[in-house]
Scaffold this motif. Sequence first.
Motif, PDB file in Angstrom:
ATOM      1  N   SER A 153      12.938 -73.181 -28.674  1.00 13.77           N
ATOM      2  CA  SER A 153      12.359 -71.913 -28.267  1.00 13.77           C
ATOM      3  C   SER A 153      11.309 -72.215 -27.198  1.00 13.77           C
ATOM      4  CB  SER A 153      11.700 -71.204 -29.453  1.00 13.77           C
ATOM      5  OG  SER A 153      10.546 -71.930 -29.880  1.00 13.77           O
ATOM      6  N   ARG A 154      10.846 -71.196 -26.499  1.00  9.69           N
ATOM      7  CA  ARG A 154       9.810 -71.399 -25.485  1.00  9.69           C
ATOM      8  C   ARG A 154       8.572 -72.035 -26.111  1.00  9.69           C
ATOM      9  NH1 ARG A 154       5.355 -68.841 -23.133  1.00  9.69           N
ATOM     10  NH2 ARG A 154       5.268 -69.053 -20.848  1.00  9.69           N
ATOM     11  N   GLU A 155       8.192 -71.552 -27.285  1.00 11.32           N
ATOM     12  CA  GLU A 155       6.998 -72.074 -27.952  1.00 11.32           C
ATOM     13  C   GLU A 155       7.192 -73.527 -28.368  1.00 11.32           C
ATOM     14  OE1 GLU A 155       8.552 -69.217 -28.671  1.00 11.32           O
ATOM     15  OE2 GLU A 155       7.080 -67.876 -27.721  1.00 11.32           O
ATOM     16  N   GLU A 156       8.385 -73.856 -28.886  1.00 12.61           N
ATOM     17  CA  GLU A 156       8.667 -75.233 -29.295  1.00 12.61           C
ATOM     18  C   GLU A 156       8.667 -76.174 -28.093  1.00 12.61           C
ATOM     19  OE1 GLU A 156      11.523 -74.457 -33.212  1.00 12.61           O
ATOM     20  OE2 GLU A 156      12.386 -74.490 -31.200  1.00 12.61           O
ATOM     21  N   ILE A 158       7.012 -75.790 -25.236  1.00  6.78           N
ATOM     22  CA  ILE A 158       5.633 -75.960 -24.769  1.00  6.78           C
ATOM     23  C   ILE A 158       4.855 -76.898 -25.689  1.00  6.78           C
ATOM     24  CG2 ILE A 158       3.426 -74.730 -24.506  1.00  6.78           C
ATOM     25  CD1 ILE A 158       5.120 -72.344 -23.445  1.00  6.78           C
ATOM     26  N   ASP A 159       5.050 -76.742 -26.986  1.00  9.15           N
ATOM     27  CA  ASP A 159       4.375 -77.624 -27.943  1.00  9.15           C
ATOM     28  C   ASP A 159       4.814 -79.073 -27.761  1.00  9.15           C
ATOM     29  OD1 ASP A 159       2.774 -78.091 -30.465  1.00  9.15           O
ATOM     30  OD2 ASP A 159       4.754 -78.707 -31.194  1.00  9.15           O
ATOM     31  N   GLU A 401       3.786 -74.537 -19.626  1.00 12.72           N
ATOM     32  CA  GLU A 401       4.429 -73.250 -19.337  1.00 12.72           C
ATOM     33  C   GLU A 401       5.184 -73.293 -17.999  1.00 12.72           C
ATOM     34  OE1 GLU A 401       1.035 -72.555 -22.128  1.00 12.72           O
ATOM     35  OE2 GLU A 401       1.336 -73.714 -20.276  1.00 12.72           O
ATOM     36  N   TYR A 404       8.482 -75.200 -18.367  1.00 12.16           N
ATOM     37  CA  TYR A 404       9.522 -74.371 -18.988  1.00 12.16           C
ATOM     38  C   TYR A 404      10.165 -73.460 -17.939  1.00 12.16           C
ATOM     39  CZ  TYR A 404      11.935 -71.291 -22.238  1.00 12.16           C
ATOM     40  OH  TYR A 404      12.909 -70.568 -22.894  1.00 12.16           O
TER      41      TYR A 404
END
Length: 421
Positions: A153-156, A158-159, A401, A404
């Motif tokens: 996912s986008r959040e994963e 970035i993390d 960010e 991505y």
Amino acid sequence: MIVQVQYLPHFKHKALQWASVFDTTCYLDSNGFSDPYSKFDTLIAAGAKSHLIASVGNAFEQLKQFRKNNPGWMTGFLGYDLKNEVEQLTSENVDGLRFPDLYFFVPEHLILIKGNDIEIISDEPERVMNAITVQKPVVAKRQSPISLKPRFSREEYIDTVNQIKAHISRGDLYVTNFCQEFFAEEAEIDPLNLFTQLNAVSPNPFSAFFKWGSNYILGASPERFLAKRDNRLISQPIKGTAKRMDDKQADEQAKQNLRSHPKELQENVMVVDLVRNDLTRSAKAGTVKTEELFGIYSFKHVHQMISTVVCEVQDGLTNVEVVKNTFPMGSMTGAPKVRCMQLMEHYERSKRGVYSGAIGYFSPDDDFDFNVVIRSLLYNSVNKYLSFHAGGAITYHAIAENEYEECLLKAKAVMEVLGGK
């Protein structure tokens, strides 16, 4: 046999259509980009007199022997996971494609196009020409929309980038290439039709259509991995990307911003240093040099920063040994190379396979040329698995960010031809 035709694009389309019927096909197209190192504008290889399928273990040694037994034209690919043969590494991530680590073939028929000249190398060149001439062009069909699913996912994502940056802060590495897979299961495509659309939407100097059996590589690569011309080696790593703009003035500004962006310059120069180091393994002492640093080249969707590193090759090395000495390419690994490959195996969620590998050829005059397999769709038509990877360089100054968004930019042309999300 050398011939000329009135309308070359029409001939190329019909020749690829003819070649794609064979069980084994390799189509390499420069799409009109000016390249001082290219031997031809287009290569079309069809049918296999003999071939080699090899897995990690002694794949390079097998290729070395296969090349010795077949000194003429030969085309094929090297998968990224041959890294496990070059270094003490492993690949344990998900592999939906099940492609071999290495595949090469000696073509039954070879077509070389340079300018307006078409050379046909075959036992029956007239028959090949006639078979191409009578082809009725197939009208391109619109692809039923296919949406690719991300492994992150986008959040994963970035993390994970921030975790990788923590390694950089600790001094474990300086720059690395972190990749993510977008995939579709139960996907049904017409590979030739899709490649034709991809090559129209995103024409690039190292585009490739490669088929063996039920497996396909549909490539729109802008990058050369390694070429040999006489006694000279040439590598042209790409690091640094900027989006093309519709407005001419804004587009020129995007180029200038790329040319002066600290993070893009940093990642490019670090990879150039890595490539220089890799080339020393095959170079005559003192001959490695950077011919061009931070060159800006424009493609349909992006501007890219490309550098050129050259050297004179050592006496006594075979071409396969030269390729092995620099594999995998520095632009897809990072520095220090081995540690980057170890960490990316840990953080990535899919096996790279042919992605981050190379497609190319060996020629009878002892030259070779290989691209970097990026911006490419990979397809196994038996299990209906469709795969696309995108990656970006992570440095200390990388903004997760933005990285991505760069992945999505690199996927733009593929998403466009698939018609999905």
